[in-house]
Design a protein around this motif. Structure first.
Motif, PDB file in Angstrom:
ATOM      1  N   LYS A   1      -6.814  -3.998  -3.135  1.00 58.43           N
ATOM      2  CA  LYS A   1      -7.821  -4.364  -2.137  1.00 58.43           C
ATOM      3  C   LYS A   1      -7.703  -3.367  -0.989  1.00 58.43           C
ATOM      4  CE  LYS A   1      -4.913  -7.615   0.345  1.00 58.43           C
ATOM      5  NZ  LYS A   1      -4.788  -8.935   0.915  1.00 58.43           N
ATOM      6  N   PRO A   2      -8.739  -3.231  -0.194  1.00 63.52           N
ATOM      7  CA  PRO A   2      -8.688  -2.290   0.926  1.00 63.52           C
ATOM      8  C   PRO A   2      -7.581  -2.646   1.923  1.00 63.52           C
ATOM      9  CG  PRO A   2     -10.938  -3.020   0.540  1.00 63.52           C
ATOM     10  CD  PRO A   2     -10.044  -3.877  -0.299  1.00 63.52           C
ATOM     11  N   VAL A   3      -7.033  -1.619   2.526  1.00 67.66           N
ATOM     12  CA  VAL A   3      -6.004  -1.802   3.548  1.00 67.66           C
ATOM     13  C   VAL A   3      -6.233  -0.755   4.632  1.00 67.66           C
ATOM     14  CG1 VAL A   3      -4.345  -0.329   2.327  1.00 67.66           C
ATOM     15  CG2 VAL A   3      -3.514  -2.017   3.939  1.00 67.66           C
ATOM     16  N   SER A   4      -5.967  -1.103   5.875  1.00 67.63           N
ATOM     17  CA  SER A   4      -6.174  -0.135   6.957  1.00 67.63           C
ATOM     18  C   SER A   4      -5.149   0.991   6.847  1.00 67.63           C
ATOM     19  CB  SER A   4      -6.058  -0.813   8.321  1.00 67.63           C
ATOM     20  OG  SER A   4      -4.711  -1.119   8.610  1.00 67.63           O
ATOM     21  N   PHE A   5      -5.526   2.150   7.337  1.00 63.86           N
ATOM     22  CA  PHE A   5      -4.621   3.285   7.317  1.00 63.86           C
ATOM     23  C   PHE A   5      -3.354   2.954   8.098  1.00 63.86           C
ATOM     24  CE2 PHE A   5      -2.721   7.060   9.084  1.00 63.86           C
ATOM     25  CZ  PHE A   5      -2.540   7.822   7.952  1.00 63.86           C
ATOM     26  N   ALA A   6      -3.496   2.296   9.241  1.00 61.57           N
ATOM     27  CA  ALA A   6      -2.333   1.960  10.063  1.00 61.57           C
ATOM     28  C   ALA A   6      -1.346   1.082   9.288  1.00 61.57           C
ATOM     29  CB  ALA A   6      -2.775   1.261  11.346  1.00 61.57           C
ATOM     30  N   LYS A   7      -1.860   0.084   8.577  1.00 62.16           N
ATOM     31  CA  LYS A   7      -1.001  -0.802   7.784  1.00 62.16           C
ATOM     32  C   LYS A   7      -0.367  -0.033   6.627  1.00 62.16           C
ATOM     33  CE  LYS A   7       0.751  -4.704   6.386  1.00 62.16           C
ATOM     34  NZ  LYS A   7       2.012  -5.128   6.967  1.00 62.16           N
ATOM     35  N   LEU A   8      -1.162   0.793   5.968  1.00 59.09           N
ATOM     36  CA  LEU A   8      -0.640   1.591   4.867  1.00 59.09           C
ATOM     37  C   LEU A   8       0.462   2.513   5.360  1.00 59.09           C
ATOM     38  CD1 LEU A   8      -0.757   2.505   1.907  1.00 59.09           C
ATOM     39  CD2 LEU A   8      -2.555   4.112   2.581  1.00 59.09           C
ATOM     40  N   TRP A   9       0.236   3.196   6.481  1.00 61.11           N
ATOM     41  CA  TRP A   9       1.241   4.112   7.023  1.00 61.11           C
ATOM     42  C   TRP A   9       2.515   3.352   7.403  1.00 61.11           C
ATOM     43  CZ3 TRP A   9       2.965   8.601   6.542  1.00 61.11           C
ATOM     44  CH2 TRP A   9       3.912   9.114   7.419  1.00 61.11           C
ATOM     45  N   GLU A  10       2.368   2.165   7.961  1.00 62.33           N
ATOM     46  CA  GLU A  10       3.535   1.346   8.303  1.00 62.33           C
ATOM     47  C   GLU A  10       4.366   1.058   7.055  1.00 62.33           C
ATOM     48  OE1 GLU A  10       4.257  -3.247   9.583  1.00 62.33           O
ATOM     49  OE2 GLU A  10       2.636  -2.193  10.612  1.00 62.33           O
ATOM     50  N   GLU A  11       3.695   0.688   5.977  1.00 59.14           N
ATOM     51  CA  GLU A  11       4.391   0.362   4.730  1.00 59.14           C
ATOM     52  C   GLU A  11       5.001   1.607   4.095  1.00 59.14           C
ATOM     53  OE1 GLU A  11       2.044  -2.094   2.103  1.00 59.14           O
ATOM     54  OE2 GLU A  11       1.379  -3.336   3.781  1.00 59.14           O
ATOM     55  N   VAL A  12       4.289   2.725   4.115  1.00 60.86           N
ATOM     56  CA  VAL A  12       4.826   3.981   3.579  1.00 60.86           C
ATOM     57  C   VAL A  12       6.077   4.371   4.354  1.00 60.86           C
ATOM     58  CG1 VAL A  12       4.416   6.471   3.335  1.00 60.86           C
ATOM     59  CG2 VAL A  12       2.643   4.855   2.648  1.00 60.86           C
ATOM     60  N   SER A  13       6.004   4.295   5.667  1.00 60.15           N
ATOM     61  CA  SER A  13       7.138   4.655   6.520  1.00 60.15           C
ATOM     62  C   SER A  13       8.363   3.799   6.207  1.00 60.15           C
ATOM     63  CB  SER A  13       6.770   4.511   7.997  1.00 60.15           C
ATOM     64  OG  SER A  13       5.750   5.402   8.336  1.00 60.15           O
ATOM     65  N   GLN A  14       8.127   2.500   6.007  1.00 61.82           N
ATOM     66  CA  GLN A  14       9.231   1.597   5.675  1.00 61.82           C
ATOM     67  C   GLN A  14       9.830   1.950   4.325  1.00 61.82           C
ATOM     68  OE1 GLN A  14       7.524  -2.320   5.979  1.00 61.82           O
ATOM     69  NE2 GLN A  14       7.663  -2.350   8.212  1.00 61.82           N
ATOM     70  N   CYS A  15       8.976   2.186   3.337  1.00 61.41           N
ATOM     71  CA  CYS A  15       9.459   2.531   1.999  1.00 61.41           C
ATOM     72  C   CYS A  15      10.238   3.845   1.983  1.00 61.41           C
ATOM     73  CB  CYS A  15       8.290   2.628   1.013  1.00 61.41           C
ATOM     74  SG  CYS A  15       7.550   1.048   0.590  1.00 61.41           S
ATOM     75  N   MET A  16       9.817   4.774   2.830  1.00 61.79           N
ATOM     76  CA  MET A  16      10.474   6.077   2.905  1.00 61.79           C
ATOM     77  C   MET A  16      11.741   6.030   3.755  1.00 61.79           C
ATOM     78  SD  MET A  16       8.544   8.105   1.023  1.00 61.79           S
ATOM     79  CE  MET A  16       9.072   9.751   1.472  1.00 61.79           C
ATOM     80  N   GLY A  17      11.937   4.919   4.464  1.00 57.98           N
ATOM     81  CA  GLY A  17      13.122   4.776   5.292  1.00 57.98           C
ATOM     82  C   GLY A  17      13.053   5.557   6.598  1.00 57.98           C
ATOM     83  N   PHE A  18      11.832   5.805   7.086  1.00 59.78           N
ATOM     84  CA  PHE A  18      11.657   6.562   8.323  1.00 59.78           C
ATOM     85  C   PHE A  18      11.982   5.701   9.542  1.00 59.78           C
ATOM     86  CE2 PHE A  18       7.926   9.178   6.344  1.00 59.78           C
ATOM     87  CZ  PHE A  18       8.838   9.902   5.591  1.00 59.78           C
ATOM     88  N   SER A  19      12.632   6.322  10.524  1.00 59.63           N
ATOM     89  CA  SER A  19      12.776   5.680  11.830  1.00 59.63           C
ATOM     90  C   SER A  19      11.411   5.733  12.507  1.00 59.63           C
ATOM     91  CB  SER A  19      13.795   6.437  12.681  1.00 59.63           C
ATOM     92  OG  SER A  19      13.302   7.736  12.990  1.00 59.63           O
TER      93      SER A  19
END
Length: 69
Positions: A19-37
């Motif tokens: 389903k569609p997701v906002s870029f901000a939410k997607l980036w938040e999840e990507v950052s978490q998965c990548m382990g970024f501070s």
């Protein structure tokens, strides 16, 4: 997912959502998965680009993204 690219992680997350997701939410999840501070995420977002398999949606939300059919 640490060995995956940011784009690969985003595509996997979008594929699971279906389903569609906002870029901000997607980036938040990507950052978490990548382990970024927070600082690293802020620096990385400038160089991040979405894979052509993901496309913006014309939903009134200019930041909504989904997997291209």
């Amino acid at each position: 997912m640490m060995n995956s690219s940011m784009t690969d992680v985003a595509f996997e997350l979008l594929g699971k959502k279906k389903k569609p997701v906002s870029f901000a939410k997607l980036w938040e999840e990507v950052s978490q998965c990548m382990g970024f501070s927070e600082a690293k995420a802020a620096n990385k977002i400038a160089s991040y680009s979405i894979d052509p398999r993901a496309k913006p949606l014309n939903t009134g939300d200019a930041t909504a993204t989904q997997i291209a059919a």
